[in-house]
Scaffold this active site. Structure first.
Site, PDB file in Angstrom:
ATOM      1  N   HIS A  28       0.999  -1.143  -0.003  1.00  0.00           N
ATOM      2  CA  HIS A  28       0.144  -0.002  -0.046  1.00  0.00           C
ATOM      3  C   HIS A  28       0.920   1.250  -0.020  1.00  0.00           C
ATOM      4  O   HIS A  28       1.398   1.451   0.848  1.00  0.00           O
ATOM      5  CB  HIS A  28      -0.988  -0.021   1.213  1.00  0.00           C
ATOM      6  CG  HIS A  28      -1.972  -1.377   1.436  1.00  0.00           C
ATOM      7  ND1 HIS A  28      -1.383  -2.355   1.727  1.00  0.00           N
ATOM      8  CD2 HIS A  28      -3.110  -1.481   0.930  1.00  0.00           C
ATOM      9  CE1 HIS A  28      -2.499  -3.213   1.475  1.00  0.00           C
ATOM     10  NE2 HIS A  28      -3.364  -2.704   1.119  1.00  0.00           N
ATOM     11  N   HIS A 263      -4.510   3.880  -2.662  1.00  0.00           N
ATOM     12  CA  HIS A 263      -4.492   3.181  -1.559  1.00  0.00           C
ATOM     13  C   HIS A 263      -3.801   1.946  -1.427  1.00  0.00           C
ATOM     14  O   HIS A 263      -2.865   1.650  -0.643  1.00  0.00           O
ATOM     15  CB  HIS A 263      -6.027   2.487  -1.196  1.00  0.00           C
ATOM     16  CG  HIS A 263      -6.026   1.723  -0.030  1.00  0.00           C
ATOM     17  ND1 HIS A 263      -6.220   2.105   1.397  1.00  0.00           N
ATOM     18  CD2 HIS A 263      -6.160   0.446   0.182  1.00  0.00           C
ATOM     19  CE1 HIS A 263      -6.282   1.280   2.220  1.00  0.00           C
ATOM     20  NE2 HIS A 263      -5.926   0.102   1.515  1.00  0.00           N
ATOM     21  N   GLU A 409     -17.568  -4.872  24.334  1.00  0.00           N
ATOM     22  CA  GLU A 409     -16.897  -6.188  24.437  1.00  0.00           C
ATOM     23  C   GLU A 409     -15.484  -6.122  23.427  1.00  0.00           C
ATOM     24  O   GLU A 409     -14.552  -6.399  23.874  1.00  0.00           O
ATOM     25  CB  GLU A 409     -17.671  -7.328  24.021  1.00  0.00           C
ATOM     26  CG  GLU A 409     -18.847  -7.655  25.127  1.00  0.00           C
ATOM     27  CD  GLU A 409     -20.166  -6.991  24.937  1.00  0.00           C
ATOM     28  OE1 GLU A 409     -20.832  -7.380  25.631  1.00  0.00           O
ATOM     29  OE2 GLU A 409     -20.202  -6.199  23.947  1.00  0.00           O
ATOM     30  N   HIS A 471     -28.622 -16.123  24.116  1.00  0.00           N
ATOM     31  CA  HIS A 471     -27.642 -16.123  25.146  1.00  0.00           C
ATOM     32  C   HIS A 471     -27.039 -17.462  25.621  1.00  0.00           C
ATOM     33  O   HIS A 471     -26.006 -17.445  26.518  1.00  0.00           O
ATOM     34  CB  HIS A 471     -28.433 -15.461  26.652  1.00  0.00           C
ATOM     35  CG  HIS A 471     -28.313 -14.026  26.409  1.00  0.00           C
ATOM     36  ND1 HIS A 471     -28.961 -13.363  25.271  1.00  0.00           N
ATOM     37  CD2 HIS A 471     -27.862 -12.833  27.123  1.00  0.00           C
ATOM     38  CE1 HIS A 471     -29.126 -11.866  25.435  1.00  0.00           C
ATOM     39  NE2 HIS A 471     -28.566 -11.760  26.726  1.00  0.00           N
TER      40      HIS A 471
END
Length: 660
Positions: A28, A263, A409, A471
């Site tokens: 890149h 990029h 999380e 869950h």
């Protein structure tokens, strides 16, 4: 600051990136070319670091979150005098080179974090910044400040579009990590298109809303960038710093600069002409004598700064020998040899969830390991991993050992990685096991970088019960077991839980995930306490020895081991029960031990676990049977769900009797 010397260095760094990408025919170019002036200021003037001691504990950090731009980092590490030679640059992206496609921790001196998956480096930088705050609180004195570092992170649009960076940045703003300087390379492009095709937000206002101080500058103006960084470093006002730099991606290659094509490697075919326009000679991988001399002189200044810090360090060690020993032990990741002995045995009539047992086990461990921190994603009341009498990490109490991550999380686990990259504290964090899917990319990177994180993940099976299939983990434990270098330990009772926590602490060459129950489990008193605790360290062990000629082996782990033991009583004296709390540990054991536990001559084998069955076939073979789940769970009391799916002793008995 010598603008002439650093402008020359920026041009030559562009040349190194062009040559390396052209030679490898991959890579890149956009960021290395667009941010060359930024690198020149950072590595040629601003950063406090020591190329001869890349892991110096009080260095400034530079984390390249946009890891695809790795040649930016390799070029500046090479010029700065790190152990990254011109031959290493020439072997960019080649087999076993020090210059892989994306930066890898421990593979390249001066690389602070394994980055590439976008946004991860932002989370890592937040973790390093938090750890630096904690280290200063724990170890600095009024007389000696041995920790006073700044953490720089370079991120692009892709990093800031990824949700993990939003989670981590919100955390940084709330907790006032004013030692963090996040540099946003705003070059108006992403991989596929111009950035305005996918974003229209005011990113500056977004970060101000998080609680950051913000500045906005042109990225090719070295003085402006230096001034912005100095302002950011000097503020120390309880706000992390956000510097927007407007750059031209692929600068120096007119055919692609400022476009989405910049990029990647699309500009490689134009490199020869571009090098001439930049005034570089025909010699590839060219670094001028003047640039070499500049960085050699700059290195002398860096080493002089380091020598001054060393005097402070030596004075601190002399005045505070106990703190010095504690810091040495933390950096060396020392674990008390008698750690398991510090955990009292549980009452033989106890009946509690392994998450509750884990909370009790954690307390003596935390007392014996003052460098252990414990975070939770807004679930301390459920994951039960709060370190008592240690306080919360806050703006006003950066020495607190409990981290309230909020419902973040993924951000939590990326931040834990940063704590481990910093290298002083042992990072642990908790949530429900099913939400590991939110955090999996960060966990995978911890495993890849072999970070000694500890994940305390609870509510580990359909035993969760009434919360239902959303869950209830079914495939989750096995999916995590597939991550290389990650130990997944699923203990069966409180004593195995004690062994599991100690095993996690003792492992310093990779992460460990503890999978703990919500529901109560019985004490498995038919197994010796010492065997339960120490057997976990080996991953698998004989929980019940046959008393006649071996005819059948039953394997299990976690809350289902009780069913294996119950079934063995009915199946006769020739039945052996093997507890397998950690497949990864068991598979690392010597062949002799594995044969002792699972002798090949006994092909009649049954395994039971309240999860998908496929992974157990490595132990039961084609002749054996696995009792597991072939669908998602149900909303009902946990015991009823287990019964509905046949996770019980009778199904083990039936399966065993069906074997020839």
């Amino acid at each position: 600051m010598n603008f002439e010397a650093l402008s020359r260095a920026a041009t030559e760094a562009r040349g190194l990136a062009m040559d390396a990408v052209q030679a490898s025919q991959s890579g890149h170019l956009g960021l290395p070319l667009g941010c060359a002036e930024i690198g020149a200021v950072l590595y040629g003037y601003l950063l406090r670091h020591n190329p001869d001691q890349p892991r110096w504990i009080n260095r400034d950090y530079f984390i390249l979150s946009a890891g695809h731009g790795s040649m930016f980092l390799y070029a500046w590490l090479h010029l700065s005098g790190y152990d990254v030679s011109i031959d290493d640059i020439k072997r960019f992206r080649q087999l076993h080179s020090k210059t892989p496609g994306h930066p890898e921790f421990f593979e390249t001196p001066g690389v602070e974090a394994t980055t590439g998956p976008l946004g991860q480096g932002v989370g890592n930088a937040v973790g390093v910044a938090m750890a630096a705050k904690m280290a200063a609180a724990h170890f600095n004195t009024n007389e000696h400040r041995i920790f006073n570092q700044h953490i720089f992170c370079l991120a692009g649009d892709g990093c800031l579009q990824e949700g993990v960076s939003a989670e981590a940045s919100a955390f940084a703003g709330h907790f006032g990590l004013d030692n963090l300087i996040l540099i946003y390379d705003s070059n108006a492009i992403t991989l596929d298109a111009m950035a305005n095709q996918t974003q229209s937000e005011d990113t500056r206002k977004r970060f101000e809303a998080y609680g950051f101080d913000t500045q906005e500058i042109q990225g090719d103006d070295m003085q402006e960038f230096l001034d912005a960084c100095n302002i950011a470093k000097e503020r120390d006002n309880g706000k992390p710093q956000f510097i927007i730099i407007h750059t031209l991606a692929g600068k120096g290659i007119p055919e692609i600069e400022g476009t989405a094509k910049a990029h990647g490697e699309a500009g490689a075919k134009y490199v020869d002409a571009a090098r001439k326009r930049l005034g570089l000679p025909d010699e590839h991988y060219f670094v001028s004598k003047e640039t070499r001399e500049y960085f050699a002189e700059h290195k002398k200044k860096l080493l002089a700064d380091f020598a001054r810090w060393e005097k402070t360090w030596e004075g601190w060690r002399e005045k505070t020998p106990e703190k010095a020993r504690a810091l040495d032990d933390a950096i060396d990741k020392k674990v008390p040899q008698d750690l398991l002995e510090k955990i009292p045995a549980f009452p033989s009539d106890a009946k509690l969830a392994t998450r509750k047992a884990g909370g009790e086990v954690l307390q003596p461990i935390a007392k014996a390991m003052p460098n252990l921190i414990s975070g939770s994603a807004d679930l301390y009341g459920s994951t039960m991993n709060y370190i008592k009498e240690s306080g919360d990490f806050t703006r006003d109490n950066p020495g607190g050992r409990n981290i309230r991550f909020g419902i973040r999380e993924h951000g939590m686990c990326a931040i834990l990685n940063g704590v481990s990259y910093h290298g002083v504290f042992r990072a642990s964090g908790a949530t429900f096991l099913v939400f590991s899917d939110y955090a999996r990319p960060s966990i995978r990177l911890a495993a890849l970088a072999r970070l000694p994180n500890i994940y305390i993940f609870t509510h580990d099976s359909i035993g969760v019960g009434e919360d239902g299939p959303t869950h209830q983990p079914v495939e989750t434990v096995s999916a995590l077991r597939l991550i290389r270098h990650l130990d997944v330990i699923r203990p069966a009772d409180p004593e195995e839980t004690a062994g599991a926590f100690v095993a996690a602490c003792e492992r310093i060459d990779g992460p460990t995930l503890l999978s703990l129950t919500r529901q109560n489990v019985p004490m498995l008193n038919e197994i010796d306490v010492k065997l339960r605790r120490e057997g976990v360290r080996r991953g698998g062990y004989i929980a019940k020895q046959e008393s006649a000629t071996l005819d059948l082996i039953i394997l299990s782990c976690g809350s289902e081991l009780q069913h294996a033991l119950a079934a063995a009583k009915e199946l006769g004296a020739g039945t052996r029960v093997v507890s397998m709390p950690c497949m990864e540990r068991f598979n690392r054991e010597a062949e002799e031990y594995r044969e002792e536990v699972l002798p090949k001559e006994c092909r009649k084998r049954v395994a039971i676990e309240a999860g998908v069955p496929e992974i157990w076939y490595q132990y039961v073979g084609l002749d054996g049977k696995v009792i597991g789940l072939h669908r998602f769970g149900l909303s009902a009391p946990g015991a009823e769900v287990m019964k509905e799916f046949g996770i019980d002793a009778q199904h083990v008995v039936d399966a065993a009797r069906s074997l020839s």
